[in-house]
Design an enzyme around this catalytic site. Structure first.
Site, PDB file in Angstrom:
ATOM      1  N   SER A 177      51.335 -26.491   0.092  1.00  0.00           N
ATOM      2  CA  SER A 177      50.047 -26.369   0.764  1.00  0.00           C
ATOM      3  C   SER A 177      49.053 -27.325   0.081  1.00  0.00           C
ATOM      4  O   SER A 177      49.362 -28.501  -0.106  1.00  0.00           O
ATOM      5  CB  SER A 177      49.586 -24.909   0.704  1.00  0.00           C
ATOM      6  OG  SER A 177      48.835 -24.536   1.805  1.00  0.00           O
ATOM      7  N   ASP A 226      55.489 -24.235  10.785  1.00  0.00           N
ATOM      8  CA  ASP A 226      54.250 -24.201  10.007  1.00  0.00           C
ATOM      9  C   ASP A 226      53.167 -24.997  10.721  1.00  0.00           C
ATOM     10  O   ASP A 226      53.336 -26.195  10.976  1.00  0.00           O
ATOM     11  CB  ASP A 226      54.517 -24.801   8.622  1.00  0.00           C
ATOM     12  CG  ASP A 226      53.285 -24.786   7.729  1.00  0.00           C
ATOM     13  OD1 ASP A 226      52.309 -24.108   8.074  1.00  0.00           O
ATOM     14  OD2 ASP A 226      53.332 -25.458   6.681  1.00  0.00           O
ATOM     15  N   HIS A 286      55.773 -21.969   6.230  1.00  0.00           N
ATOM     16  CA  HIS A 286      54.928 -22.582   5.209  1.00  0.00           C
ATOM     17  C   HIS A 286      55.621 -22.614   3.842  1.00  0.00           C
ATOM     18  O   HIS A 286      55.952 -21.584   3.283  1.00  0.00           O
ATOM     19  CB  HIS A 286      53.625 -21.800   5.134  1.00  0.00           C
ATOM     20  CG  HIS A 286      52.488 -22.541   4.518  1.00  0.00           C
ATOM     21  ND1 HIS A 286      52.133 -23.820   4.897  1.00  0.00           N
ATOM     22  CD2 HIS A 286      51.604 -22.186   3.552  1.00  0.00           C
ATOM     23  CE1 HIS A 286      51.073 -24.206   4.213  1.00  0.00           C
ATOM     24  NE2 HIS A 286      50.740 -23.240   3.380  1.00  0.00           N
TER      25      HIS A 286
END
Length: 520
Positions: A184, A434, A477
């Protein structure tokens, strides 16, 4: 030499669930926060580490002596490290916008591969998060724009560089190669650090890292389109119910006692002040569900079943006869916020993980435009409006955003040409489930700057009138950074094996070239 203090612990992480504050939809955070519920989810991990602290400059880019230093927390595990004489590698996770112990507990991939490489593990905390708080406390650090002005990605990268340099010097480990990891925002930091400090780290694994989610690089509706498609693939009727629910929400909210009725329907703990807060709560859950749509049960953000979007849509579509649209939506959203069934009512505001600093970052340099398209999105339509965004940031912080600064400082435009000429040893890994994958690097750029993207499976989608050829995306993710499970699909096992192969190649190349240099 900087002072270092040490504490020994075994992680017994209490993973509590955090919240997203009320904010106009075009003020989308990079990593929207999950809502807290009045429970604590305890998950004991076996990961063992030392907690240490390093005194860091508040401003690495000036020579002012008037600013105080701050104590940066970092975690170290050297149980598998073969040491400096054998030039054992150092694997560093670039800390995100939150408590570093939380990230260490949820990055099992590093713990699993450390023995394979004889590597030390290093988890530095991002400044202004967790316990790495300048000015001695979060109240002082977050007091105003002046005290917050040192919360930037550039300063954080400099912290990491100083920490690695200091650590290697103290351990006489200057010859030990460093490999960066991050997911991320942490993945963005890992890739940026490899580019900005190539003499510090030999390579980076950037998982779910949307380094292209900035002005005029990717379409602003990309994020919400991916979220919406995840629901539409499971059920067209589920998608349509959610899409129609926003008008129903506003309609009820405008009636006398409408807010009170909404409070009852959605089992809220406190009086609802406006419909926006509730809409924001729902929108955040849908976005999170798309992010953590893992094929197995998980509790990274919330305790969830495998394929949670499928389960949400089952609840929405299978609601009892006579249920109105908002009751059906609540049945579905309850999968995200109350899968355990232990919550009596829901709070719309809380931040137990201490991630509120992202608001400041989003108002200064991390400006990621987002829009919702009327035709392709299940969310209320809107266009990103920089003027209103700027007004909101001024209202909150008395600061004017700099939307072009990140791409000026760290790049993003014409990424293929730039990385082909100047980049090396970076893995951009993404799962197409994602929603942040739309802002990441999805194509190989060179032999050493590679994109590992989960493939799509063809399927037939029934829209009620005809069958449409569609594709099932895979990979949520930064799933590759999570610990392995017995339920891991074959493609994930193969992806991690490919990542290990690349990392081994980087390290072997470093050993080979440094030996040749030494021999010369």
């Amino acid at each position: 030499m900087a002072k270092t203090t040490t504490t020994y612990v075994i992680i017994f992480i209490i993973i509590t669930i955090s919240a997203i504050e009320s904010r106009p939809s075009n003020f989308k955070r990079f990593h929207p926060r999950h809502h807290h519920q009045n429970i604590h989810l305890q998950k004991q991990q076996e990961y063992k580490y030392e907690i240490k602290h390093l005194s860091q400059r508040l401003d690495h880019f000036s020579f002012s002596s008037s600013l105080p230093n701050f104590s940066q927390r970092y975690l170290v595990n050297d149980d598998n490290w073969v040491g400096p004489t054998r030039r054992g590698p150092i694997f560093m996770y670039c800390g995100n916008e939150g408590d570093i112990e939380w990230f260490a507990a949820n990055t099992g991939f590093l713990w699993e591969i450390a023995p394979l490489f004889g590597a030390m593990l290093l988890f530095p905390e991002h400044r202004y998060y967790g316990e790495s708080m300048p000015y001695g406390s979060i109240e002082e650090a977050y007091r105003n724009a002046t005290t917050l002005s040192y919360l930037t990605a550039e300063q954080a990268l400099a912290d990491f560089a100083v920490l690695i340099t200091d650590l290697k010097r103290n351990l006489s480990a200057e010859g030990c190669p460093v490999v960066l990891f991050g997911g991320s925002y942490g993945g963005m930091l890992a890739s940026w650090m490899r580019l900005k400090y190539p003499h510090i780290a030999i390579g980076a694994l950037a998982s779910s890292a949307p380094i292209l989610q900035f002005e005029d690089i990717v379409p602003p509706e990309t994020f919400y389109n991916i979220v919406s498609n995840s629901f539409k693939r499971e059920s067209t009727s589920c998608f349509n119910t959610i899409k129609e629910s926003w008008d129903a929400l506003e309609s009820v909210g405008r009636k006398n006692d409408g807010l009170k009725k909404l409070m009852t329907t959605f089992h809220l703990c406190r009086d609802l002040k406006n419909t926006y807060d509730l809409a924001d709560w729902l929108e955040s859950a849908y976005s999170y569900l798309a992010m953590v749509n893992y094929p197995y049960p998980s509790d990274f953000l919330m305790p969830l079943p495998g394929h949670p979007i499928k389960e949400v849509c089952k609840k929405i579509d299978g609601s009892p006869d006579g249920s109105n649209i908002l009751e059906r939506v609540f049945q579905g959203i309850n999968i995200y916020y109350n899968y355990t069934g232990e919550v009596d009512c829901f709070e719309l505001d809380d931040d137990p993980h201490g991630m509120d600093g992202w608001n400041w970052q989003a108002c200064t340099e991390m400006v990621m435009p987002m829009s919702s398209n009327r035709n392709t999105s299940m969310f209320p339509p809107y266009d990103f409006n920089y003027s209103s965004y700027q007004e909101e940031c001024w209202k909150d912080y008395q600061v004017v955003p700099r939307p072009r600064w990140i791409t000026t400082e760290l790049g993003g435009h014409d990424i293929e040409t730039v990385l082909k000429q100047f980049g090396s040893n970076i893995i951009f890994s993404n799962g197409l489930l994602d929603p942040w994958s739309g802002g990441s690097v999805l194509n190989n750029i060179s032999d050493s700057v590679v994109a590992l993207v989960t493939e799509e499976d063809p399927c037939l989608l029934d829209d009620g009138a005809k069958l449409i050829l569609s594709f099932n995306s895979k990979g949520a993710h930064h799933i590759d950074l999570r610990a392995t499970t017995s339920d891991d699909p074959l493609w994930l096992i193969e992806q991690r094996a490919t990542e290990i192969k690349h990392i081994a190649r980087w390290i072997n190349q470093y050993y080979r070239e440094s030996k040749e240099t030494f021999d010369i």
